[in-house]
Every structure is written in C-alpha cells, then in structure tokens.
Motif scaffolding. Structure first.
Motif, PDB file in Angstrom:
ATOM      1  N   ALA A   1       0.857  -1.191   0.000  1.00  0.00           N
ATOM      2  CA  ALA A   1       0.000   0.000   0.000  1.00  0.00           C
ATOM      3  C   ALA A   1       0.892   1.240   0.000  1.00  0.00           C
ATOM      4  O   ALA A   1       2.113   1.142   0.168  1.00  0.00           O
ATOM      5  CB  ALA A   1      -0.913  -0.001   1.230  1.00  0.00           C
ATOM      6  N   GLY A   2       0.255   2.397  -0.157  1.00  0.00           N
ATOM      7  CA  GLY A   2       1.017   3.643  -0.226  1.00  0.00           C
ATOM      8  C   GLY A   2       1.833   3.899   1.031  1.00  0.00           C
ATOM      9  O   GLY A   2       2.969   4.382   0.965  1.00  0.00           O
ATOM     10  N   SER A   3       1.252   3.568   2.189  1.00  0.00           N
ATOM     11  CA  SER A   3       1.969   3.809   3.447  1.00  0.00           C
ATOM     12  C   SER A   3       3.229   2.954   3.525  1.00  0.00           C
ATOM     13  O   SER A   3       4.270   3.404   4.026  1.00  0.00           O
ATOM     14  CB  SER A   3       1.059   3.506   4.641  1.00  0.00           C
ATOM     15  OG  SER A   3      -0.082   4.319   4.568  1.00  0.00           O
TER      16      SER A   3
ATOM     17  N   ASN B   1       5.923   4.443   1.349  1.00  0.00           N
ATOM     18  CA  ASN B   1       6.579   5.592   1.992  1.00  0.00           C
ATOM     19  C   ASN B   1       7.528   5.133   3.092  1.00  0.00           C
ATOM     20  O   ASN B   1       8.628   5.668   3.248  1.00  0.00           O
ATOM     21  CB  ASN B   1       5.524   6.559   2.528  1.00  0.00           C
ATOM     22  CG  ASN B   1       4.845   7.316   1.392  1.00  0.00           C
ATOM     23  OD1 ASN B   1       5.296   7.251   0.249  1.00  0.00           O
ATOM     24  ND2 ASN B   1       3.771   8.017   1.689  1.00  0.00           N
TER      25      ASN B   1
ATOM     26  N   HIS C   1      -0.119  13.985   3.915  1.00  0.00           N
ATOM     27  CA  HIS C   1      -0.585  12.658   4.343  1.00  0.00           C
ATOM     28  C   HIS C   1       0.027  12.288   5.682  1.00  0.00           C
ATOM     29  O   HIS C   1       1.118  12.770   6.032  1.00  0.00           O
ATOM     30  CB  HIS C   1      -0.219  11.605   3.282  1.00  0.00           C
ATOM     31  CG  HIS C   1      -0.856  10.269   3.547  1.00  0.00           C
ATOM     32  ND1 HIS C   1      -0.167   9.204   4.065  1.00  0.00           N
ATOM     33  CD2 HIS C   1      -2.131   9.860   3.381  1.00  0.00           C
ATOM     34  CE1 HIS C   1      -0.993   8.174   4.200  1.00  0.00           C
ATOM     35  NE2 HIS C   1      -2.189   8.540   3.785  1.00  0.00           N
TER      36      HIS C   1
ATOM     37  N   THR D   1       1.646   9.826   6.574  1.00  0.00           N
ATOM     38  CA  THR D   1       3.001   9.256   6.476  1.00  0.00           C
ATOM     39  C   THR D   1       4.057  10.308   6.132  1.00  0.00           C
ATOM     40  O   THR D   1       5.216   9.966   5.923  1.00  0.00           O
ATOM     41  CB  THR D   1       3.051   8.148   5.408  1.00  0.00           C
ATOM     42  OG1 THR D   1       2.522   8.683   4.179  1.00  0.00           O
ATOM     43  CG2 THR D   1       2.250   6.936   5.825  1.00  0.00           C
ATOM     44  N   HIS D   2       3.648  11.564   6.045  1.00  0.00           N
ATOM     45  CA  HIS D   2       4.627  12.617   5.744  1.00  0.00           C
ATOM     46  C   HIS D   2       5.114  13.311   7.016  1.00  0.00           C
ATOM     47  O   HIS D   2       5.588  14.436   6.973  1.00  0.00           O
ATOM     48  CB  HIS D   2       4.025  13.646   4.768  1.00  0.00           C
ATOM     49  CG  HIS D   2       3.667  13.056   3.430  1.00  0.00           C
ATOM     50  ND1 HIS D   2       3.127  13.790   2.400  1.00  0.00           N
ATOM     51  CD2 HIS D   2       3.762  11.785   2.956  1.00  0.00           C
ATOM     52  CE1 HIS D   2       2.908  13.010   1.351  1.00  0.00           C
ATOM     53  NE2 HIS D   2       3.283  11.787   1.672  1.00  0.00           N
TER      54      HIS D   2
ATOM     55  N   ALA E   1       0.524  15.123  -1.873  1.00  0.00           N
ATOM     56  CA  ALA E   1      -0.563  15.446  -0.952  1.00  0.00           C
ATOM     57  C   ALA E   1      -1.780  14.565  -1.186  1.00  0.00           C
ATOM     58  O   ALA E   1      -1.904  13.899  -2.219  1.00  0.00           O
ATOM     59  CB  ALA E   1      -0.946  16.916  -1.147  1.00  0.00           C
ATOM     60  N   SER E   2      -2.685  14.606  -0.194  1.00  0.00           N
ATOM     61  CA  SER E   2      -3.967  13.901  -0.312  1.00  0.00           C
ATOM     62  C   SER E   2      -5.094  14.872  -0.604  1.00  0.00           C
ATOM     63  O   SER E   2      -6.161  14.468  -1.055  1.00  0.00           O
ATOM     64  CB  SER E   2      -4.301  13.187   1.001  1.00  0.00           C
ATOM     65  OG  SER E   2      -3.284  12.285   1.338  1.00  0.00           O
TER      66      SER E   2
ATOM     67  N   ASP F   1       5.581  11.877  -3.555  1.00  0.00           N
ATOM     68  CA  ASP F   1       4.509  10.910  -3.317  1.00  0.00           C
ATOM     69  C   ASP F   1       3.359  11.294  -4.253  1.00  0.00           C
ATOM     70  O   ASP F   1       2.646  12.265  -4.012  1.00  0.00           O
ATOM     71  CB  ASP F   1       4.074  10.995  -1.844  1.00  0.00           C
ATOM     72  CG  ASP F   1       2.892  10.084  -1.525  1.00  0.00           C
ATOM     73  OD1 ASP F   1       2.271   9.557  -2.463  1.00  0.00           O
ATOM     74  OD2 ASP F   1       2.586   9.918  -0.329  1.00  0.00           O
TER      75      ASP F   1
ATOM     76  N   ALA G   1       0.679   9.474  -5.013  1.00  0.00           N
ATOM     77  CA  ALA G   1      -0.447   8.547  -4.819  1.00  0.00           C
ATOM     78  C   ALA G   1      -1.727   9.049  -5.485  1.00  0.00           C
ATOM     79  O   ALA G   1      -2.428   8.278  -6.145  1.00  0.00           O
ATOM     80  CB  ALA G   1      -0.688   8.340  -3.323  1.00  0.00           C
ATOM     81  N   HIS G   2      -2.028  10.331  -5.322  1.00  0.00           N
ATOM     82  CA  HIS G   2      -3.282  10.848  -5.858  1.00  0.00           C
ATOM     83  C   HIS G   2      -3.232  11.125  -7.351  1.00  0.00           C
ATOM     84  O   HIS G   2      -4.208  10.889  -8.064  1.00  0.00           O
ATOM     85  CB  HIS G   2      -3.702  12.125  -5.100  1.00  0.00           C
ATOM     86  CG  HIS G   2      -4.741  11.840  -4.077  1.00  0.00           C
ATOM     87  ND1 HIS G   2      -6.084  11.949  -4.354  1.00  0.00           N
ATOM     88  CD2 HIS G   2      -4.646  11.413  -2.805  1.00  0.00           C
ATOM     89  CE1 HIS G   2      -6.768  11.608  -3.286  1.00  0.00           C
ATOM     90  NE2 HIS G   2      -5.924  11.279  -2.318  1.00  0.00           N
TER      91      HIS G   2
ATOM     92  N   THR H   1       0.370   5.045  -4.916  1.00  0.00           N
ATOM     93  CA  THR H   1      -0.609   3.964  -4.847  1.00  0.00           C
ATOM     94  C   THR H   1      -1.017   3.620  -6.279  1.00  0.00           C
ATOM     95  O   THR H   1      -0.729   4.370  -7.215  1.00  0.00           O
ATOM     96  CB  THR H   1      -1.871   4.378  -4.063  1.00  0.00           C
ATOM     97  OG1 THR H   1      -2.422   5.543  -4.685  1.00  0.00           O
ATOM     98  CG2 THR H   1      -1.554   4.681  -2.618  1.00  0.00           C
TER      99      THR H   1
ATOM    100  N   HIS I   1      -4.394   2.532  -6.830  1.00  0.00           N
ATOM    101  CA  HIS I   1      -5.850   2.379  -6.864  1.00  0.00           C
ATOM    102  C   HIS I   1      -6.627   3.689  -6.956  1.00  0.00           C
ATOM    103  O   HIS I   1      -7.853   3.678  -6.867  1.00  0.00           O
ATOM    104  CB  HIS I   1      -6.312   1.597  -5.625  1.00  0.00           C
ATOM    105  CG  HIS I   1      -5.723   2.089  -4.329  1.00  0.00           C
ATOM    106  ND1 HIS I   1      -4.508   1.652  -3.868  1.00  0.00           N
ATOM    107  CD2 HIS I   1      -6.162   2.995  -3.437  1.00  0.00           C
ATOM    108  CE1 HIS I   1      -4.228   2.254  -2.728  1.00  0.00           C
ATOM    109  NE2 HIS I   1      -5.216   3.080  -2.437  1.00  0.00           N
ATOM    110  N   LYS I   2      -5.942   4.814  -7.063  1.00  0.00           N
ATOM    111  CA  LYS I   2      -6.677   6.090  -7.097  1.00  0.00           C
ATOM    112  C   LYS I   2      -6.888   6.480  -8.564  1.00  0.00           C
ATOM    113  O   LYS I   2      -7.576   5.766  -9.276  1.00  0.00           O
ATOM    114  CB  LYS I   2      -5.938   7.127  -6.270  1.00  0.00           C
ATOM    115  CG  LYS I   2      -5.856   6.678  -4.804  1.00  0.00           C
ATOM    116  CD  LYS I   2      -5.131   7.655  -3.929  1.00  0.00           C
ATOM    117  CE  LYS I   2      -5.241   7.141  -2.508  1.00  0.00           C
ATOM    118  NZ  LYS I   2      -4.126   7.292  -1.686  1.00  0.00           N
TER     119      LYS I   2
HETATM  120  C1  LIG Z   1      -0.555  11.208  -0.752  1.00  0.00           C
HETATM  121  C2  LIG Z   1      -0.824   9.847  -0.183  1.00  0.00           C
HETATM  122  N1  LIG Z   1       0.212   9.065   0.153  1.00  0.00           N
HETATM  123  C3  LIG Z   1       0.049   7.848   0.685  1.00  0.00           C
HETATM  124  C4  LIG Z   1      -1.207   7.337   0.898  1.00  0.00           C
HETATM  125  C5  LIG Z   1      -1.340   6.007   1.588  1.00  0.00           C
HETATM  126  O1  LIG Z   1      -1.881   5.041   0.802  1.00  0.00           O
HETATM  127  P1  LIG Z   1      -2.518   3.726   1.489  1.00  0.00           P
HETATM  128  O2  LIG Z   1      -3.857   4.130   1.979  1.00  0.00           O
HETATM  129  O3  LIG Z   1      -2.568   2.771   0.320  1.00  0.00           O
HETATM  130  O4  LIG Z   1      -1.598   3.285   2.565  1.00  0.00           O
HETATM  131  C6  LIG Z   1      -2.334   8.095   0.536  1.00  0.00           C
HETATM  132  C7  LIG Z   1      -3.685   7.538   0.744  1.00  0.00           C
HETATM  133  O5  LIG Z   1      -4.633   8.169   1.023  1.00  0.00           O
HETATM  134  C8  LIG Z   1      -2.138   9.383  -0.009  1.00  0.00           C
HETATM  135  O6  LIG Z   1      -3.170  10.173  -0.317  1.00  0.00           O
END
Ligand SMILES: Cc1ncc(COP(=O)(O)O)c(C=O)c1O
Length: 431
Positions: free
Chosen positions: A113-115, A118, A142, A144-145, A191-192, A217, A219-220, A243, A245-246
């Motif tokens: 997963a994204g976390s 990171n 996020h 994890t940042h 960013a998220s 990152d 992910a989005h 990620t 899946h987005k």
């Molecule tokens: C910018 C960003 N990084 C990392 C993640 C973490 O992804 P995951 O939910 O798959 O761990 C997200 C998920 O919302 C995200 O928006």
C-alpha cells in the motif's frame, strides 16, 4: 471443475476448490450477500471520494486469481521459494510496464500500500532520528509525511510546511526558508488534499540546495502524470512513491520508482526491510492496470477527469461556495462550507443519505476539529470511469447544493436520492 457436492463426497476436509462463479454463495453466503450489497451500493450512488475509483474487470479477475496462493519472497529470478516461474513473469511484466509508463530507471511493484511504499522510501534513505520535511496533514499532506501519530512522526524528527494562508497554495519560498533553517535529510512533496499543480522541479532544486534527498509521493495524481496532464517528478526525484488504486485505477496497492543508483536500497527496504512475501495476485493486477494506462484511451479518460473536476468546481463557485485555493488543476477540490452554516461532517452525512459519497476534509488552518472539519473534498475519478461528463458534473454540483441547503430535511434528502439513483442507472459501472 469440482463442484462443492463433489468435494464433499470425495474429501471431508472440503479442499481444494477450483474456481466457480457460485462457490462463494455456497461456502459463505453471508460474505456473498455483503459483496452483492456493496456492488448495489456502488451502482446506485454517486462516488466523489477523490481517492477511490472503479477498477477494470480484468484487474478484478487477476486480483481474484490463483496467484494469491503463491509465496515468492525475493525478486524475479532471485526467490527464496521454488515454483516461481509464472509469478516471475507476472512481476517482470509489471516492473517493465511501470518503468515505461513513468519513464523511470527502476521500479519496485511489491509495496502492499502507499503507506508501506513511503515507509520503505524512508528506510532506503534515512536512519531513525534523521529530519524529514513534509506537508502537514491538516493542510493537505498525508499521515506518512510526518504526522506525530504515524510511524513517520515517531521514527524521525519532523518539520512540516503548510500552505500560504492567503493563496492556500504551496509557498515555495517558505519551503526554501524552512529547508535552510532545519536542513532536513529528506524533503517530501505530494498530498492527499491539494488541488493545484505541484512544482516537483522546484522542490528538487530546494532539496539540492540544502543537500537533502527529494521524494515525490504521487499517490493521488499518478494517473494524471501517466497521461502527461501533470508534471512528472521522475526526472527530478530520488524516489517516487505511489498507490495504484486512485486515479491510476488499478488494484489496491502501490509501487516505488527510483534512480538506478538507489535501486538496491529501495528493493532491500521493501524486502527484507519492511515486507515479507509479495501479493502476487495484486502484482499481476498492477501489471494489467499499467497495460491499460499505456493505452491512448487512458489519456482521454484522465483529461475527462480533469474537465469534470473543473466543471463541478466552477458550478459550485457559481452557486456561491468558496473553494480552497480558488479552484482546481487536477482531479479534486475542497469546498469551504463555513458560509453555509454546516460542518464537513454534517454535509458528509446528509450527502450519504442522498446517495452522494464524499469525504469531509480539513480546510487550511481549519478552526474545526479534524473529526468535524469545515469542508468537503470532491473528486471526479470514479464518476468519470462510469461515463459521466461535464454535463453530469454540473448537475451533481446542483444536487450537492440542494443537499447542503436541506440537510436537516430527510424527506428532501430522499427525493435527491431518487434523482441520484435515476442518474446512476444511466451510467452502470459493471454491466
Ligand atoms: C498522498 C498519499 N500518500 C500515501 C497514501 C497512503 O496510501 P494507502 O492508503 O494505500 O496506505 C495516501 C492515501 O490516502 C495518499 O493520499
């Protein structure tokens, strides 16, 4: 193909079962009903959660395949298990397609997963106690940042940058100032909940000027980057995480990209550093998603995602809503609800009753608690996948406005729900 009856008469242990479309309804009707209910929910509601999407049936098929049975610790050609001939091929395809899609020197497609991606990036570049600098969660970053409740805030010293209080956009001069003051070992961009373009080249220059590593990152916005609708950080970043899946519309999972000199550190940070056996069914599904993202239709889709976000954002503004950062350049935007006398939480609940799924969201420098929030985040990847265009995006903005105005009137919310269901019936997700 073995039927359930056949297995029972042959084998009282009830194993092994070949795939059959009705196995689940026989083995576990409770879970089968839950999945049927979720399918119905997805078909009959408008999904504006910016981090969600409807993946392709081919991706679902790979995810539900026998590859879930296989242990394959290691990497293609260097596994700790026998019998990896097929999964080696699947993983190599995923790696090659991922590198091609983003123009990267090295790809690792194993992060669960994204976390986890990171975490592995930090393990590859840092020692515990080093200083990292990322965007704060409340301003769009996020967990994890560097958030204090997350591993990233516990293992590392953290400096957080916010957005500019006036423009609500990243202030690169302020990022530079903070970097010079705190000398982080790693700067993180991504960013998220940020609706404007991110200048990865500028971030890289700031990192270079203070001798820091730079990680993006994505992910989005990975789908937008794959379609050349957003600056690609790969030429500038030491490591890119994402990620799948987005906006990328693949299976739930993640990947990492890096320069060749960092390839070994990245791979070792995933296995043995932070993960065990890779999810081979998901990796095969990632390969399918990367293949689909390399098709020209994917660019058309991403352009429509952006057009839909702009159309919906513009209509919300015409209806008197203040948008964070004044609008959107990507697939999402945040609406400040304070002038409408409704919290993000109240709006989320009322919209859900009306069949519109959104996530409540902090606005920059939000006076409300994170559980309550003053805003909502709206995204268009999912409605675009089901075929909705700018006309529908505008109509949805009107429905949101109706719900916000009548949020305490259940009868009116149910009337909106009927409209939502009628609209959804015209745009089925899975035939
Ligand atoms: C910018 C960003 N990084 C990392 C993640 C973490 O992804 P995951 O939910 O798959 O761990 C997200 C998920 O919302 C995200 O928006």
């Amino acid at each position: 193909m073995l039927s359930h009856k056949h297995i029972n008469s042959k084998n009282s242990l009830g194993s092994p079962i070949a795939t059959s479309s009705n196995n689940l309804s026989i083995v576990d009707p409770e879970i089968q009903r839950i999945i049927a209910h979720e399918t119905h929910r997805e078909q009959t509601t408008i999904n504006l959660i910016a981090s969600e999407n409807y993946t392709h049936p081919a991706v679902l098929e790979a995810t539900g395949s026998v590859l879930t049975n296989k242990y394959a610790e290691g990497y293609p050609g260097k596994r700790y298990y026998a019998g990896c001939e097929s999964v080696d091929k699947a993983e190599q395809l995923a790696i090659d397609r991922c590198k091609q899609l983003f123009g990267a020197e090295h790809a690792n497609v194993q992060p669960h997963a994204g976390s986890q991606a990171n975490m592995a990036a930090y393990f590859a570049l840092l020692n515990p106690g080093d200083t990292i600098m990322g965007m704060s969660l409340s301003e769009g970053g996020h967990l994890t940042h560097g958030h204090p409740v997350n591993f990233s805030g516990k293992f590392y010293k953290v400096v957080q940058y916010k957005v500019d209080p006036i423009t609500e956009q990243i202030n690169y001069d302020e990022v530079q100032r903070l970097a010079e003051q705190h000398k982080p070992k790693l700067i993180i961009a991504g960013a998220s909940a940020y609706s404007r373009h991110i200048d990865f080249a500028r971030f890289a220059a700031i990192a270079k000027s203070v001798g820091a590593f730079f990680m993006a990152d994505i992910a989005h916005i990975a789908g937008l980057i794959a379609a050349n609708l957003h600056q690609n950080p790969v030429p500038y970043a030491d490591i890119v995480t994402s990620t799948t899946h987005k906006t990328l519309r693949g299976p739930r999972g993640a990947f990492m990209l890096s320069t060749q000199p960092l390839a070994d550190s990245v791979d070792r940070a995933i296995m043995p550093g932070s993960q065990g056996g890779p999810f081979m069914h998901t990796i095969a599904a990632k390969a399918v998603a990367f293949k689909l993202a390399l098709e020209p239709e994917f660019t058309t889709y991403q352009q429509q995602v952006v057009d839909n976000a702009r159309a919906m954002a513009q209509t919300m503004q015409e209806l008197g809503y203040r948008l964070v950062a004044g609008g959107t350049d990507n697939h999402l935007f945040m609406v400040d609800l304070r002038s409408k006398n409704i919290t993000g939480l109240q709006a989320q609940i009322a919209l859900e009753k009306a069949g519109i799924t959104v996530s409540r969201s902090c606005i920059p420098f939000d006076p409300a608690k994170p559980w309550i929030t003053s805003g909502i985040r709206l995204g268009t990847p999912a409605i675009t996948t089901r075929g909705m265009g700018t006309h529908e995006a505008r109509e949805i903005a009107y429905l949101i406005d109706e719900v916000v105005k009548k949020h305490d009137n259940n009868r009116q919310l149910l009337a909106v729900r009927q409209e939502v269901e009628n609209k959804c019936a015209l745009f089925p997700i899975y035939e």
